[in-house]
Structure formats: structure tokens, C-alpha cells
Write a protein that holds these residues in place. Structure first.
Motif, PDB file in Angstrom:
ATOM      1  N   THR A 224       0.829  -1.207   0.000  1.00 46.66           N
ATOM      2  CA  THR A 224       0.000   0.000   0.000  1.00 46.66           C
ATOM      3  C   THR A 224       0.861   1.253   0.000  1.00 46.66           C
ATOM      4  OG1 THR A 224      -2.004   0.957   0.972  1.00 46.66           O
ATOM      5  CG2 THR A 224      -0.317   0.211   2.514  1.00 46.66           C
ATOM      6  N   ARG A 225       2.055   1.178   0.595  1.00 41.57           N
ATOM      7  CA  ARG A 225       3.001   2.305   0.491  1.00 41.57           C
ATOM      8  C   ARG A 225       3.390   2.553  -0.961  1.00 41.57           C
ATOM      9  NH1 ARG A 225       9.129   1.138   2.010  1.00 41.57           N
ATOM     10  NH2 ARG A 225       8.770  -0.065   0.095  1.00 41.57           N
ATOM     11  N   ASP A 226       3.738   1.478  -1.677  1.00 44.43           N
ATOM     12  CA  ASP A 226       4.269   1.627  -3.027  1.00 44.43           C
ATOM     13  C   ASP A 226       3.178   1.908  -4.058  1.00 44.43           C
ATOM     14  OD1 ASP A 226       6.694   1.151  -1.859  1.00 44.43           O
ATOM     15  OD2 ASP A 226       6.850  -0.929  -2.539  1.00 44.43           O
ATOM     16  N   ARG A 227       1.953   1.507  -3.766  1.00 45.92           N
ATOM     17  CA  ARG A 227       0.853   1.788  -4.689  1.00 45.92           C
ATOM     18  C   ARG A 227       0.116   3.085  -4.364  1.00 45.92           C
ATOM     19  NH1 ARG A 227      -2.189  -4.104  -5.541  1.00 45.92           N
ATOM     20  NH2 ARG A 227      -0.530  -5.050  -6.814  1.00 45.92           N
ATOM     21  N   GLY A 228       0.502   3.726  -3.261  1.00 53.74           N
ATOM     22  CA  GLY A 228      -0.221   4.921  -2.852  1.00 53.74           C
ATOM     23  C   GLY A 228      -1.627   4.607  -2.366  1.00 53.74           C
ATOM     24  N   GLY A 229      -1.787   3.439  -1.749  1.00 51.21           N
ATOM     25  CA  GLY A 229      -3.092   3.030  -1.236  1.00 51.21           C
ATOM     26  C   GLY A 229      -3.354   3.604   0.138  1.00 51.21           C
ATOM     27  N   PRO A 230      -4.346   3.073   0.848  1.00 47.98           N
ATOM     28  CA  PRO A 230      -4.671   3.579   2.188  1.00 47.98           C
ATOM     29  C   PRO A 230      -3.459   3.515   3.109  1.00 47.98           C
ATOM     30  CG  PRO A 230      -6.357   2.049   1.411  1.00 47.98           C
ATOM     31  CD  PRO A 230      -5.228   1.961   0.439  1.00 47.98           C
ATOM     32  N   GLY A 231      -3.187   4.594   3.830  1.00 45.21           N
ATOM     33  CA  GLY A 231      -2.030   4.656   4.706  1.00 45.21           C
ATOM     34  C   GLY A 231      -2.357   4.179   6.102  1.00 45.21           C
ATOM     35  N   PRO A 232      -1.884   3.001   6.525  1.00 49.36           N
ATOM     36  CA  PRO A 232      -2.195   2.496   7.862  1.00 49.36           C
ATOM     37  C   PRO A 232      -1.565   3.351   8.953  1.00 49.36           C
ATOM     38  CG  PRO A 232      -1.351   0.744   6.437  1.00 49.36           C
ATOM     39  CD  PRO A 232      -1.071   2.042   5.757  1.00 49.36           C
ATOM     40  N   LEU A 233      -2.226   3.342  10.086  1.00 50.51           N
ATOM     41  CA  LEU A 233      -1.718   4.039  11.266  1.00 50.51           C
ATOM     42  C   LEU A 233      -0.603   3.251  11.931  1.00 50.51           C
ATOM     43  CD1 LEU A 233      -2.401   6.524  13.106  1.00 50.51           C
ATOM     44  CD2 LEU A 233      -3.959   5.002  14.350  1.00 50.51           C
ATOM     45  N   GLY A 234      -0.634   1.951  11.807  1.00 52.15           N
ATOM     46  CA  GLY A 234       0.369   1.093  12.413  1.00 52.15           C
ATOM     47  C   GLY A 234       0.243  -0.309  11.856  1.00 52.15           C
ATOM     48  N   GLN A 235       1.237  -1.144  12.157  1.00 54.78           N
ATOM     49  CA  GLN A 235       1.208  -2.550  11.742  1.00 54.78           C
ATOM     50  C   GLN A 235       1.549  -3.428  12.940  1.00 54.78           C
ATOM     51  OE1 GLN A 235       4.256  -3.516   8.790  1.00 54.78           O
ATOM     52  NE2 GLN A 235       5.365  -1.623   9.209  1.00 54.78           N
ATOM     53  N   LEU A 236       0.649  -4.330  13.252  1.00 54.22           N
ATOM     54  CA  LEU A 236       0.758  -5.228  14.398  1.00 54.22           C
ATOM     55  C   LEU A 236       1.194  -6.593  13.880  1.00 54.22           C
ATOM     56  CD1 LEU A 236       0.069  -5.602  17.522  1.00 54.22           C
ATOM     57  CD2 LEU A 236      -2.153  -6.427  16.723  1.00 54.22           C
ATOM     58  N   LEU A 237       2.470  -6.925  14.062  1.00 50.79           N
ATOM     59  CA  LEU A 237       3.051  -8.126  13.467  1.00 50.79           C
ATOM     60  C   LEU A 237       3.402  -9.121  14.571  1.00 50.79           C
ATOM     61  CD1 LEU A 237       5.469  -6.334  10.941  1.00 50.79           C
ATOM     62  CD2 LEU A 237       3.018  -6.828  10.695  1.00 50.79           C
ATOM     63  N   LEU A 238       2.577 -10.134  14.736  1.00 51.00           N
ATOM     64  CA  LEU A 238       2.735 -11.116  15.802  1.00 51.00           C
ATOM     65  C   LEU A 238       3.398 -12.364  15.242  1.00 51.00           C
ATOM     66  CD1 LEU A 238      -0.809 -10.715  17.421  1.00 51.00           C
ATOM     67  CD2 LEU A 238       1.288  -9.392  17.860  1.00 51.00           C
ATOM     68  N   CYS A 239       4.595 -12.669  15.712  1.00 47.19           N
ATOM     69  CA  CYS A 239       5.430 -13.779  15.228  1.00 47.19           C
ATOM     70  C   CYS A 239       5.300 -13.931  13.715  1.00 47.19           C
ATOM     71  CB  CYS A 239       5.117 -15.095  15.939  1.00 47.19           C
ATOM     72  SG  CYS A 239       3.380 -15.594  15.988  1.00 47.19           S
ATOM     73  N   PRO A 240       5.586 -12.853  12.959  1.00 50.88           N
ATOM     74  CA  PRO A 240       5.309 -12.884  11.524  1.00 50.88           C
ATOM     75  C   PRO A 240       6.218 -13.826  10.745  1.00 50.88           C
ATOM     76  CG  PRO A 240       6.505 -10.889  12.093  1.00 50.88           C
ATOM     77  CD  PRO A 240       6.146 -11.563  13.393  1.00 50.88           C
ATOM     78  N   MET A 241       5.660 -14.411   9.718  1.00 47.41           N
ATOM     79  CA  MET A 241       6.337 -15.323   8.787  1.00 47.41           C
ATOM     80  C   MET A 241       6.835 -14.475   7.617  1.00 47.41           C
ATOM     81  SD  MET A 241       4.392 -18.521   6.975  1.00 47.41           S
ATOM     82  CE  MET A 241       5.086 -19.479   5.637  1.00 47.41           C
ATOM     83  N   LEU A 242       8.133 -14.165   7.594  1.00 43.08           N
ATOM     84  CA  LEU A 242       8.651 -13.124   6.714  1.00 43.08           C
ATOM     85  C   LEU A 242       9.642 -13.592   5.660  1.00 43.08           C
ATOM     86  CD1 LEU A 242       9.401 -10.406   9.449  1.00 43.08           C
ATOM     87  CD2 LEU A 242       7.397 -10.498   7.939  1.00 43.08           C
ATOM     88  N   ASP A 243      10.335 -14.697   5.898  1.00 39.69           N
ATOM     89  CA  ASP A 243      11.506 -15.034   5.074  1.00 39.69           C
ATOM     90  C   ASP A 243      11.373 -16.433   4.494  1.00 39.69           C
ATOM     91  OD1 ASP A 243      14.006 -15.249   3.922  1.00 39.69           O
ATOM     92  OD2 ASP A 243      15.061 -14.381   5.632  1.00 39.69           O
TER      93      ASP A 243
END
Length: 344
Positions: free
Chosen positions: A196-215
Motif C-alpha cells: 500500500t506504500r508503493d501503490r499509494g493506497g490507504p495509509g495504515p496508522l500502524g502494523q501489528l506483526l505477531l510472530c510474523p512469517m517473513l523469510d
């Protein structure tokens, strides 16, 4: 489908000689569960595991979630991504509150291969929606391997864009949307923040990442250190990533929206809350992600819970460590919402 290692980097991971001990309360719960829940997910048993999860995982109805009128609940069918099906959103809010309310846009876990939007809501409504006076939308994204990247992420993005665009109808504040999720949902939430940052979409107030699966690369020390221990290990993780990525699994040019740890630019992201256990395979990738946000000039609050394995607070909700983790998340949400209210 056969599992192959995503990168030769895993060949260079030092051989772990010791592992962090599990928290005593959590260890008792884990031992009582026996071996079946900890059986690794493989390409051979993936279909059976999906069927078992679909049959066993709770799927409360809208009427169940209303809790005798304490919450207003609706299931919404909204336009999906281009060339994709419609997306189901489960919308809930405390009954009788006059909005516009802040929104938690939540993405369920399940390693990209299991889970549903309904099962996570009872706890979220009880712990966050009611005390913090928040609306909640849980998104039902398509699962892998039936739908591979970018399908699940595009479902989440389409739902977020629709919700922000219909804020007045939903009686929510489009400027006070927090995106969040757990495990695979945490990874999708991180990817959604990038997208959403790169597309100029809705700008979130925050991101809650609980034990995220990233890699997807499975090349961290902790991914090898904790294999065969706890609730999620290297074999299961490789199976899930290959189910999601298919032929792109392990590709050098995999985009960061597929696996956020691949991102080289973490600037301009909303403040993040990142938590993980010291005794789970996602530890090192999650700590590295928080560090990368700081290095990019961003804001992240990192919690590494000592002796915690993956999903500890769901499996042992009464443990002291689980209660501490829930309290810390709630404090962060309350603080972010309070700060945004002051700015507004």
C-alpha cells in the motif's frame, strides 16, 4: 510438489550446538499435547492437514460472534483483485458505539495454507475491540497451494482498499486503520504495508506483526536451531513457502511483497509492533526486520518473549508469559490510537 531449500545460504548456517529452553509453564502445555500436533507439514501430508484443519478449526457464525447483542457483525462480499473472485470480509464492532471508530484490519494465521477469518474474531473482539472501542475487519484470503502468490496478498489489499473507500458506510475512520496479523497473517500484514506504500493506497496508522512469517529462504540461525522443536519447524516452513510461491520459491528476484524479509527499502512504513518467541524459528528474521526498520529511520517496538515457542499464547493462554504478551500488545494499540486521536 517436493521441498527444496530456497537458497544455498542455508548451507552456510553454523550448526547449532544448543537451544533456548522453553518457559516452564509453556513446556508443560507442549508436553501434554503429545507428538501429533508437532508433526511436520510435508508435501505428502499437506492435503490431509488442510482437510483436518478445515474440519477442526472453529468457524463461529455471525450470530455466534454477536454474543447476544454485544457486537454488531456482518459478513461482506466485496470486489476482489483484478481477474480475481470477490473477497469476504467479516466486519464487527461493539454495539451501540457512535463512530467513526478506528479499525483493526486483521489477517489470520495458518502458514498461508490453513485458517479462516472467523476463528480469530472471538478473542480479538473480547481483548481489543470492546475495551479499545475499535471496529474489526477480518479478511478471508485464498489459501495456498490452491492460490499462489500474489493471490492471497491481493485479496488482502482489495479488502483494505474497499474498507477505506467505504469508511462512511462502515462508520470507521479511514485515517485510523491499523493492519495486523499473526504468523502468516503477520507476514501478509507486513507485505500489505509495503504494497500500500508503493501503490499509494490507504495509509495504515500502524502494523501489528505477531510472530510474523517473513523469510522464505530458511537461512537464519534460529530456523535451523529450532528445527524439530516446538509447534513449527524448518520442514513445515519450507512446505508452506513452496506451496505459496510454487516455481518462484527460492528465486533470487522474488519481490518483497512475497516475502517481506527480501525488502531492501523499509522507509516510509507505519510504526510497527513486532513480537516473537526466543525459542521459535522465526526469531532471527523478525528481529532482523525490526532492526531494518530502525536502520531505515522508522519506528518499531520489538518484544522477544523468553522461552516462548510459536503460537504460545494461543496454546497456553493462562501462562504468565502469555498474559504479559497480550498486555503489551494492548498497550501498544492503546498508545497508537491515543497518539492519533491527539493529532486529529
Amino acid at each position: 510438489m517436493s521441498v527444496r531449500r530456497a537458497s544455498s545460504e542455508s548451507d552456510r548456517v553454523p550448526t547449532p550446538k544448543a537451544v533456548p529452553p522453553f518457559d516452564p509453564e509453556l513446556s508443560v502445555v507442549l508436553a501434554a499435547m503429545g507428538n501429533e500436533p508437532m508433526e511436520s507439514v510435508t508435501p505428502q501430508n499437506l492435503g490431509a492437514r488442510q482437510e483436518r484443519d478445515a474440519a477442526a478449526r472453529p468457524r463461529p457464525t455471525a450470530e455466534d460472534l454477536r454474543l447476544d447483542g454485544r457486537f454488531e457483525v456482518a459478513e461482506l462480499c466485496v470486489p476482489g483483485p483484478p481477474d480475481g473472485p470477490d473477497v469476504t470480509l467479516v466486519s464487527a464492532r461493539p454495539a451501540g458505539l457512535v463512530g467513526p471508530l478506528p479499525l483493526l484490519y486483521y489477517i489470520h494465521g495458518g502458514a498461508m495454507i490453513t485458517g479462516n477469518a472467523w476463528s480469530v474474531l472471538p478473542r480479538i473482539l473480547r481483548e481489543w475491540s470492546l475495551p479499545l472501542e475499535m471496529a474489526v475487519i477480518s479478511v478471508e484470503y485464498r489459501l495456498a497451494p490452491q492460490t499462489q502468490y500474489p493471490g492471497p496478498l491481493e485479496d488482502c489489499y482489495a479488502g483494505l482498499v474497499w474498507a477505506a473507500g467505504h469508511a462512511a458506510e462502515l462508520d470507521i475512520d479511514a485515517d485510523r486503520i491499523i493492519i495486523g496479523g499473526k504468523s502468516a497473517g503477520g507476514g501478509l500484514a507486513a507485505a500489505l504495508a509495503l504494497l500500500t506504500r508503493d501503490r499509494g493506497g490507504p495509509g495504515p496508522l500502524g502494523q501489528l506483526l505477531l510472530c510474523p512469517m517473513l523469510d522464505d529462504r530458511d537461512s537464519t540461525f534460529s530456523s535451523h536451531q529450532m528445527t524439530g522443536l516446538g509447534m513449527w519447524d524448518l520442514t513445515s516452513n519450507a512446505t508452506a513457502w513452496q506451496a505459496l510461491l510454487g516455481d518462484r520459491y527460492g528465486a533470487a528476484d522474488l519481490p518483497p511483497y512475497a516475502a517481506p524479509s527480501r525488502a531492501t527499502d523499509l522507509s516510509g512504513l507505519p510504526p510497527a509492533y513486532i513480537e516473537v518467541g526466543s525459542a521459535e524459528m522465526f526469531r532471527d528474521e523478525d528481529v532482523a526486520y525490526a532492526n531494518a526498520i530502525w536502520q531505515a529511520g522508522g519506528q518499531a517496538e520489538l518484544h522477544v518473549w523468553p522461552g516462548a515457542y510459536h503460537g504460545f499464547d494461543s496454546l497456553a493462554p493462562r501462562a504468565a508469559l502469555s498474559q504479559d504478551a497480550r498486555d503489551a500488545r494492548t498497550r501498544w494499540l492503546r498508545r497508537v490510537l491515543a497518539q492519533s486521536g491527539t493529532r486529529n
